[in-house]
Design an enzyme around this catalytic site. Sequence first.
Site, PDB file in Angstrom:
ATOM      1  N   PHE A   1       0.824  -1.218   0.000  1.00 35.48           N
ATOM      2  CA  PHE A   1       0.000   0.000   0.000  1.00 35.48           C
ATOM      3  C   PHE A   1       0.866   1.280   0.000  1.00 35.48           C
ATOM      4  CE2 PHE A   1      -2.108   2.776   3.410  1.00 35.48           C
ATOM      5  CZ  PHE A   1      -2.732   3.608   2.486  1.00 35.48           C
ATOM      6  N   ILE A   2       1.641   1.479   1.073  1.00 33.79           N
ATOM      7  CA  ILE A   2       2.427   2.714   1.167  1.00 33.79           C
ATOM      8  C   ILE A   2       3.568   2.678   0.150  1.00 33.79           C
ATOM      9  CG2 ILE A   2       3.932   4.080   2.685  1.00 33.79           C
ATOM     10  CD1 ILE A   2       2.113   3.040   5.029  1.00 33.79           C
TER      11      ILE A   2
ATOM     12  N   THR B   1       6.358   3.006  12.673  1.00 36.65           N
ATOM     13  CA  THR B   1       4.956   3.276  12.999  1.00 36.65           C
ATOM     14  C   THR B   1       4.817   3.861  14.405  1.00 36.65           C
ATOM     15  OG1 THR B   1       2.908   2.110  13.591  1.00 36.65           O
ATOM     16  CG2 THR B   1       4.889   0.786  13.595  1.00 36.65           C
ATOM     17  N   ASP B   2       3.749   4.611  14.617  1.00 40.40           N
ATOM     18  CA  ASP B   2       3.478   5.149  15.964  1.00 40.40           C
ATOM     19  C   ASP B   2       3.117   4.030  16.942  1.00 40.40           C
ATOM     20  OD1 ASP B   2       0.946   4.492  15.004  1.00 40.40           O
ATOM     21  OD2 ASP B   2       0.024   6.407  15.512  1.00 40.40           O
ATOM     22  N   GLU B   3       2.820   2.829  16.415  1.00 43.36           N
ATOM     23  CA  GLU B   3       2.386   1.740  17.309  1.00 43.36           C
ATOM     24  C   GLU B   3       3.508   1.282  18.236  1.00 43.36           C
ATOM     25  OE1 GLU B   3      -0.273  -1.138  15.609  1.00 43.36           O
ATOM     26  OE2 GLU B   3      -0.838   0.251  14.018  1.00 43.36           O
TER      27      GLU B   3
ATOM     28  N   TYR C   1       3.209  -7.294  16.232  1.00 45.44           N
ATOM     29  CA  TYR C   1       3.594  -6.427  15.103  1.00 45.44           C
ATOM     30  C   TYR C   1       4.389  -5.230  15.610  1.00 45.44           C
ATOM     31  CZ  TYR C   1       2.960  -2.372  12.017  1.00 45.44           C
ATOM     32  OH  TYR C   1       3.175  -1.238  11.287  1.00 45.44           O
TER      33      TYR C   1
ATOM     34  N   SER D   1       7.820  -6.059  16.870  1.00 46.63           N
ATOM     35  CA  SER D   1       8.821  -6.322  15.826  1.00 46.63           C
ATOM     36  C   SER D   1       9.293  -5.010  15.197  1.00 46.63           C
ATOM     37  CB  SER D   1       8.269  -7.285  14.771  1.00 46.63           C
ATOM     38  OG  SER D   1       7.244  -6.669  14.009  1.00 46.63           O
ATOM     39  N   LYS D   2       8.397  -4.038  15.052  1.00 44.26           N
ATOM     40  CA  LYS D   2       8.805  -2.745  14.488  1.00 44.26           C
ATOM     41  C   LYS D   2       9.697  -1.992  15.470  1.00 44.26           C
ATOM     42  CE  LYS D   2       7.586  -1.083  11.100  1.00 44.26           C
ATOM     43  NZ  LYS D   2       8.138  -1.151   9.702  1.00 44.26           N
TER      44      LYS D   2
ATOM     45  N   LYS E   1      -7.438  -3.906   6.256  1.00 43.51           N
ATOM     46  CA  LYS E   1      -7.305  -2.795   7.193  1.00 43.51           C
ATOM     47  C   LYS E   1      -8.651  -2.083   7.300  1.00 43.51           C
ATOM     48  CE  LYS E   1      -2.855  -3.532   7.648  1.00 43.51           C
ATOM     49  NZ  LYS E   1      -1.840  -3.208   6.701  1.00 43.51           N
TER      50      LYS E   1
ATOM     51  N   ASP F   1     -13.614  -8.167  20.898  1.00 39.17           N
ATOM     52  CA  ASP F   1     -12.494  -7.233  20.766  1.00 39.17           C
ATOM     53  C   ASP F   1     -11.204  -7.942  20.363  1.00 39.17           C
ATOM     54  OD1 ASP F   1     -11.295  -4.777  20.740  1.00 39.17           O
ATOM     55  OD2 ASP F   1     -11.518  -4.377  22.884  1.00 39.17           O
TER      56      ASP F   1
HETATM   57  P1  NAD Z   1       1.544  -3.684   3.221  1.00 37.60           P
HETATM   58  O1  NAD Z   1       1.316  -4.909   4.012  1.00 37.60           O
HETATM   59  O2  NAD Z   1       0.460  -3.126   2.357  1.00 37.60           O
HETATM   60  O3  NAD Z   1       2.821  -3.877   2.285  1.00 37.60           O
HETATM   61  C1  NAD Z   1       3.984  -4.540   2.698  1.00 37.60           C
HETATM   62  C2  NAD Z   1       4.789  -4.894   1.464  1.00 37.60           C
HETATM   63  O4  NAD Z   1       6.013  -5.502   1.902  1.00 37.60           O
HETATM   64  C3  NAD Z   1       4.096  -5.912   0.546  1.00 37.60           C
HETATM   65  O5  NAD Z   1       4.223  -5.511  -0.796  1.00 37.60           O
HETATM   66  C4  NAD Z   1       4.873  -7.198   0.808  1.00 37.60           C
HETATM   67  O6  NAD Z   1       4.877  -8.070  -0.320  1.00 37.60           O
HETATM   68  C5  NAD Z   1       6.253  -6.662   1.128  1.00 37.60           C
HETATM   69  N1  NAD Z   1       7.049  -7.604   1.927  1.00 37.60           N
HETATM   70  C6  NAD Z   1       6.678  -8.248   3.060  1.00 37.60           C
HETATM   71  N2  NAD Z   1       7.665  -9.035   3.495  1.00 37.60           N
HETATM   72  C7  NAD Z   1       8.712  -8.858   2.650  1.00 37.60           C
HETATM   73  C8  NAD Z   1      10.022  -9.393   2.576  1.00 37.60           C
HETATM   74  N3  NAD Z   1      10.478 -10.269   3.482  1.00 37.60           N
HETATM   75  N4  NAD Z   1      10.831  -8.993   1.560  1.00 37.60           N
HETATM   76  C9  NAD Z   1      10.394  -8.110   0.634  1.00 37.60           C
HETATM   77  N5  NAD Z   1       9.154  -7.601   0.639  1.00 37.60           N
HETATM   78  C10 NAD Z   1       8.319  -7.955   1.634  1.00 37.60           C
HETATM   79  O7  NAD Z   1       2.022  -2.599   4.292  1.00 37.60           O
HETATM   80  P2  NAD Z   1       1.789  -1.029   4.350  1.00 37.60           P
HETATM   81  O8  NAD Z   1       0.512  -0.746   5.039  1.00 37.60           O
HETATM   82  O9  NAD Z   1       2.059  -0.445   3.018  1.00 37.60           O
HETATM   83  O10 NAD Z   1       2.949  -0.618   5.358  1.00 37.60           O
HETATM   84  C11 NAD Z   1       4.262  -0.418   4.863  1.00 37.60           C
HETATM   85  C12 NAD Z   1       5.188   0.015   5.987  1.00 37.60           C
HETATM   86  O11 NAD Z   1       4.705   1.203   6.595  1.00 37.60           O
HETATM   87  C13 NAD Z   1       5.316  -1.010   7.110  1.00 37.60           C
HETATM   88  O12 NAD Z   1       6.667  -1.033   7.505  1.00 37.60           O
HETATM   89  C14 NAD Z   1       4.463  -0.461   8.219  1.00 37.60           C
HETATM   90  O13 NAD Z   1       4.999  -0.831   9.462  1.00 37.60           O
HETATM   91  C15 NAD Z   1       4.592   1.036   7.998  1.00 37.60           C
HETATM   92  N6  NAD Z   1       3.411   1.813   8.431  1.00 37.60           N
HETATM   93  C16 NAD Z   1       2.172   1.523   7.960  1.00 37.60           C
HETATM   94  C17 NAD Z   1       1.092   2.288   8.357  1.00 37.60           C
HETATM   95  C18 NAD Z   1      -0.303   2.009   7.837  1.00 37.60           C
HETATM   96  O14 NAD Z   1      -1.254   2.632   8.319  1.00 37.60           O
HETATM   97  N7  NAD Z   1      -0.488   1.144   6.870  1.00 37.60           N
HETATM   98  C19 NAD Z   1       1.283   3.353   9.237  1.00 37.60           C
HETATM   99  C20 NAD Z   1       2.580   3.625   9.700  1.00 37.60           C
HETATM  100  C21 NAD Z   1       3.647   2.852   9.274  1.00 37.60           C
HETATM  101  P1  TYD Z   2      -6.230  -1.502  11.517  1.00 40.02           P
HETATM  102  O1  TYD Z   2      -6.644  -0.942  10.201  1.00 40.02           O
HETATM  103  O2  TYD Z   2      -5.990  -2.970  11.630  1.00 40.02           O
HETATM  104  O3  TYD Z   2      -4.966  -0.662  11.997  1.00 40.02           O
HETATM  105  P2  TYD Z   2      -4.184  -0.683  13.422  1.00 40.02           P
HETATM  106  O4  TYD Z   2      -4.663  -1.788  14.245  1.00 40.02           O
HETATM  107  O5  TYD Z   2      -2.779  -0.891  12.959  1.00 40.02           O
HETATM  108  O6  TYD Z   2      -4.442   0.659  14.019  1.00 40.02           O
HETATM  109  O7  TYD Z   2      -7.352  -1.125  12.591  1.00 40.02           O
HETATM  110  C1  TYD Z   2      -7.709   0.220  12.853  1.00 40.02           C
HETATM  111  C2  TYD Z   2      -8.707   0.209  13.990  1.00 40.02           C
HETATM  112  O8  TYD Z   2      -9.903  -0.423  13.531  1.00 40.02           O
HETATM  113  C3  TYD Z   2      -8.257  -0.586  15.206  1.00 40.02           C
HETATM  114  O9  TYD Z   2      -8.748   0.053  16.384  1.00 40.02           O
HETATM  115  C4  TYD Z   2      -8.937  -1.931  15.049  1.00 40.02           C
HETATM  116  C5  TYD Z   2     -10.243  -1.568  14.350  1.00 40.02           C
HETATM  117  N1  TYD Z   2     -10.799  -2.605  13.460  1.00 40.02           N
HETATM  118  C6  TYD Z   2     -12.117  -3.020  13.628  1.00 40.02           C
HETATM  119  O10 TYD Z   2     -12.849  -2.558  14.527  1.00 40.02           O
HETATM  120  N2  TYD Z   2     -12.614  -3.969  12.766  1.00 40.02           N
HETATM  121  C7  TYD Z   2     -11.843  -4.522  11.777  1.00 40.02           C
HETATM  122  O11 TYD Z   2     -12.341  -5.404  11.033  1.00 40.02           O
HETATM  123  C8  TYD Z   2     -10.503  -4.066  11.612  1.00 40.02           C
HETATM  124  C9  TYD Z   2      -9.618  -4.638  10.526  1.00 40.02           C
HETATM  125  C10 TYD Z   2     -10.018  -3.093  12.467  1.00 40.02           C
END
Ligand code: NAD
Ligand code: TYD
Length: 336
Positions: free
Chosen positions: A11-12, A125-127, A150, A153-154, A189, A272
């Site tokens: 995604f990102i 991530t802020d997590e 998760y 690990s981050k 998500k 939950d």
């Molecule tokens: P995502 O799950 O959509 O994408 C992850 C990508 O990494 C996928 O394309 C996957 O194929 C690739 N990948 C996984 N394991 C791999 C490996 N061993 N080698 C090579 N490629 C691999 O994730 P996202 O939501 O785009 O998040 C990307 C990054 O941003 C993550 O590090 C996440 O911690 C961070 N992040 C995400 C969010 C969010 O809201 N989605 C917010 C803050 C930070």
């Molecule tokens: P998510 O998108 O999994 O992000 P994160 O847990 O990394 O913040 O979830 C966002 C919020 O939505 C979180 O409080 C969990 C909640 N959630 C639901 O209530 N139902 C769902 O099916 C999912 C995927 C998340």
Amino acid sequence: MNVLVTGGAGFIGSNFVLSMLSKHPSYRIVNVDKLTYAGNLENLREAEGNPRYTFVKADICDRQTMDEVIREHAIEAIVNIAAESHVDRSIVGAAEFVETNVGGTTVLLDAAREFKIKRFLQVSTDEVYGSLGPEGKFTEYTPLHPNSPYAASKAAADLLVLAYQHTHGVPALITRCSNNYGPFQFPEKLIPLMIANALQNKPLPVYGDGLNVRDWLHVADHCAALDAVLHRGKEGTVYNIGGSNEKTNLEVIRLILRQLGKPESLITFVKDRPGHDRRYAIDSSRIQSELGWRPAVTFEEGLSATVRWYLEHRTWWERIISGEYKEYYRKMYEER
Ligand code: NAD
Ligand code: TYD
């Protein structure tokens, strides 16, 4: 600059690859992605055929291949976006999270050290900060207190990045961003899952009381922040990124239902998530004052554009739900 982006089919990562290609017309981007369930090359159709873009299917844990890619493409900067990213999956099993998020990051740090990479940006991530009560925000000085496997690990990866910067002088920086939303987000998500379920008139599973708070940021604003930190951030520094846009999950879901003209009766409260963090909120004053970054997309505009995107790209998420997207690149590789 020659930039290695890992996880560029997620995604990102895909949003970042596309934005880097368009904002920096002289840059070459190499995207290394293992194509796990979350990686989807359909996100990158716009980049296909661009001579400044190369895709390499590989695992960031594979040191030999990482070395070959860095050498062959004369890589100068690494942006590590690859990760296992879904909290619920990490609750089911943490091993892959440790392998990729901790092991993979260490492999890239070792490679960065050996090849004297000029910039190493770790996308975190802020997590890693854990959960907030009703008041306060995460600053870069908030102690790490990850609650999910998760997040743990981050956090481990962040500590390794800082240690490599301190001990070996790897020119590393870290960003910690709040929850993103926007195009190409995998429908596991919250926001894309709720849109896809509502469009199929399926129940919308709300964990617990639905009052958990997240600080939402449009992915385009996250990509702009990554660009700013990559180019202008101070080595060894952590930058928080957030939208100052706190919403409960129920607020977000109600906005989606209203925009789609679907009934609130689709909302279904379910058990939950174990260890569910209550509230995240980011203080992003450092990146704002030092680098001049600011979110440009309001939540109302961004969410309605995102809902429209999922309406207009129904085949994209339907192919994910049906598993067909995997066929697309399996065929592509067989034909090459
Ligand atoms: P995502 O799950 O959509 O994408 C992850 C990508 O990494 C996928 O394309 C996957 O194929 C690739 N990948 C996984 N394991 C791999 C490996 N061993 N080698 C090579 N490629 C691999 O994730 P996202 O939501 O785009 O998040 C990307 C990054 O941003 C993550 O590090 C996440 O911690 C961070 N992040 C995400 C969010 C969010 O809201 N989605 C917010 C803050 C930070
Ligand atoms: P998510 O998108 O999994 O992000 P994160 O847990 O990394 O913040 O979830 C966002 C919020 O939505 C979180 O409080 C969990 C909640 N959630 C639901 O209530 N139902 C769902 O099916 C999912 C995927 C998340």
